[in-house]
Design a protein around this motif. Structure first.
Motif, PDB file in Angstrom:
ATOM      1  N   PRO A  19     -77.912 -21.015  26.506  1.00  0.00           N
ATOM      2  CA  PRO A  19     -77.590 -21.720  25.258  1.00  0.00           C
ATOM      3  C   PRO A  19     -78.039 -21.039  23.966  1.00  0.00           C
ATOM      4  O   PRO A  19     -77.615 -21.468  22.887  1.00  0.00           O
ATOM      5  N   ASP A  20     -78.843 -19.965  24.054  1.00  0.00           N
ATOM      6  CA  ASP A  20     -79.164 -19.227  22.821  1.00  0.00           C
ATOM      7  C   ASP A  20     -78.064 -18.224  22.469  1.00  0.00           C
ATOM      8  O   ASP A  20     -78.162 -17.524  21.463  1.00  0.00           O
ATOM      9  N   VAL A  21     -77.056 -18.147  23.343  1.00  0.00           N
ATOM     10  CA  VAL A  21     -75.934 -17.230  23.095  1.00  0.00           C
ATOM     11  C   VAL A  21     -74.702 -18.067  22.751  1.00  0.00           C
ATOM     12  O   VAL A  21     -74.299 -18.942  23.519  1.00  0.00           O
ATOM     13  N   TYR A  22     -74.111 -17.790  21.593  1.00  0.00           N
ATOM     14  CA  TYR A  22     -72.849 -18.426  21.184  1.00  0.00           C
ATOM     15  C   TYR A  22     -71.737 -17.415  21.416  1.00  0.00           C
ATOM     16  O   TYR A  22     -71.958 -16.209  21.257  1.00  0.00           O
ATOM     17  N   ALA A  23     -70.556 -17.881  21.792  1.00  0.00           N
ATOM     18  CA  ALA A  23     -69.432 -16.944  21.948  1.00  0.00           C
ATOM     19  C   ALA A  23     -68.240 -17.493  21.191  1.00  0.00           C
ATOM     20  O   ALA A  23     -67.995 -18.710  21.181  1.00  0.00           O
ATOM     21  N   VAL A  24     -67.518 -16.587  20.527  1.00  0.00           N
ATOM     22  CA  VAL A  24     -66.422 -17.013  19.642  1.00  0.00           C
ATOM     23  C   VAL A  24     -65.225 -16.074  19.796  1.00  0.00           C
ATOM     24  O   VAL A  24     -65.332 -14.977  20.340  1.00  0.00           O
TER      25      VAL A  24
END
Ligand SMILES: Cc1cc2nc3c(=O)[nH]c(=O)nc-3n(C[C@H](O)[C@H](O)[C@H](O)COP(=O)(O)OP(=O)(O)OC[C@H]3O[C@@H](n4cnc5c(N)ncnc54)[C@H](O)[C@@H]3O)c2cc1C
Length: 387
Positions: free
Chosen positions: A267-272
């Protein structure tokens, strides 16, 4: 300070970085963006580069200037989400280095799916600006011959029409499983068919390419089609770095995210953008700027909300249009329902050309507004987070 590291300096990485810098400047956010090239690549105009047009060069340092984002040139080799580290390959003039982060935004886009034999060795692809220029330079050497465009999606159609118009001495063949522009409504599709015909593009629909050869392609059934250059536009995948780092990915290698655009495994990694598998009520978003940019705004807002100890809002997105250029002198815009199915309305000719140009320029307008903090919190009525 909270170190926010954004990987990828395409449309979505730049959007996320500028937005995160603005939204976290009072809560100690320090934003760094990493990109493999110093250039901002306008991916949605690469078909024009392929056709030989010299487009404006945008340095990422200029695009980010005044936005509170530090730029690092480097190719992401590996991510260690347990240690919160990203390893960069050495690049010309730069040594290999490791960057630490508190929050990561992954926006590395996709690469061409090279599963079909021969694609990796013999086909031209749109993976980056350099690869596209390679195609253009090769076409410069041809005084006659055949260019095969594999894939009848919107990228394939835009490429075939652009190449046929810019290089009328070459015979362009569009090979596609279904009909070209199959996702559009009947009226827009008929318009698109007429444009392909007018520009002399030979369309072979209902075919399956099984192999790419140095001088052609092989179809299921064994037929060979000669080609002096094959452009592959059918299908992309996430970069291998995501899966190799242990992040949960889908069958196309895209990072699987929750409603707040955080990796479901880390959850500390966002992906877009194209790199993320983002689920909406109608299914997983396919890669477009149209959906990617709102996802980047939403991820930055979600991240900023989390740093303030607030709950992030779920990301909601609906498609609006399918803008398709048909060479420099024509275009067709199909308006859509939120699930990307076609509505009755579509735009053609001059109005469509102007519309398409406005859409293609709009990221730069957005970047300027983001630096000035002028994009509302609920931009497009879609983004997460609170002010
Ligand atoms: C010809 C063409 C026409 C298109 N037309 C449209 C259109 O009209 N409308 C629309 O909405 N969409 C269109 N698209 C799709 C659109 O371009 C993509 O959806 C969009 O570019 C996705 O943005 P992104 O930031 O996720 O990825 P990208 O734009 O691909 O950016 C990824 C960035 O990551 C960098 N990168 C990659 N690997 C590494 C690495 N290992 N280390 C460091 N950096 C790395 C790249 O250099 C790049 O800057 C088109 C695409 C193509 C190819």
């Amino acid at each position: 300070m909270t170190d926010i590291l954004v990987l990828g300096g395409g449309y979505t990485g730049v959007t996320a970085a500028l937005r995160a810098a603005r939204r976290t400047r009072r809560t100690g956010g320090r934003v760094t963006l990493v990109n493999a090239s110093p250039r901002f690549t306008e991916r949605l105009r690469l078909h024009r580069t392929a056709a030989g047009e010299r487009l404006a060069d945008h340095a990422l340092t200029d695009v980010l200037a005044g936005g509170g984002v530090q730029f690092v040139l480097g190719r992401v080799a590996a991510i260690d989400p347990e240690r919160h580290e990203v390893r960069l390959d050495p690049s010309p003039g730069h040594e290999a280095r490791t960057l630490r982060y508190d929050k990561l935004v992954y926006a590395l886009g996709t690469v061409t799916d090279v599963t079909v034999p021969g694609v990796a060795e013999h086909a031209y692809v749109y993976d980056d600006h350099t690869a596209t220029v390679r195609l253009s330079r090769h076409l410069d050497t041809l005084t006659r011959g055949t260019v095969v465009v594999a894939g009848g999606g919107l990228t394939g159609v835009e490429s075939a029409t652009e190449l046929a118009e810019a290089r009328p001495h070459l015979h362009v063949v569009l090979l596609t499983r279904g009909r070209p522009g199959a996702m559009m409504g009947a009226g827009a599709r008929a318009y698109l068919d007429r444009a392909l015909q007018r520009l002399g593009v030979e369309v072979r629909a209902g075919v399956e390419i099984t192999k790419v050869l140095p001088d052609g392609v092989e179809l299921a059934g064994g037929e060979l089609i000669h080609s002096d250059a094959t452009l592959w536009t059918t299908g992309t995948r996430g970069l291998p770095q995501a899966a190799a780092s242990g992040l949960a990915v889908d069958e196309r290698g895209r990072i699987v995210v929750d409603a707040a655009l955080r990796s479901v495994s880390h959850p500390d990694v966002y992906a877009v953008g194209d790199a993320a598998a983002i689920t909406q009520s109608f299914g997983i978003l396919h890669g477009t700027c149209q959906g990617g940019i709102p996802s980047a705004l939403a991820a930055a807002d979600s991240l900023a909300a989390t740093l303030r100890g607030r709950r992030a809002r779920p990301f909601r997105f609906g498609f609006f249009h399918q803008p398709v250029s048909l060479g420099r002198k024509d275009a067709v815009i199909q308006f859509t329902r939120p699930d990307d199915s076609p509505r009755r309305w579509y735009l053609t000719g001059r109005a469509a050309i102007a519309y398409k140009e406005t859409v293609s320029d709009s990221p730069f307008t957005l970047f300027r507004l983001l630096k000035r903090g002028l994009v509302p919190v609920r931009a497009f009525g879609l983004t997460a987070g609170r002010s």
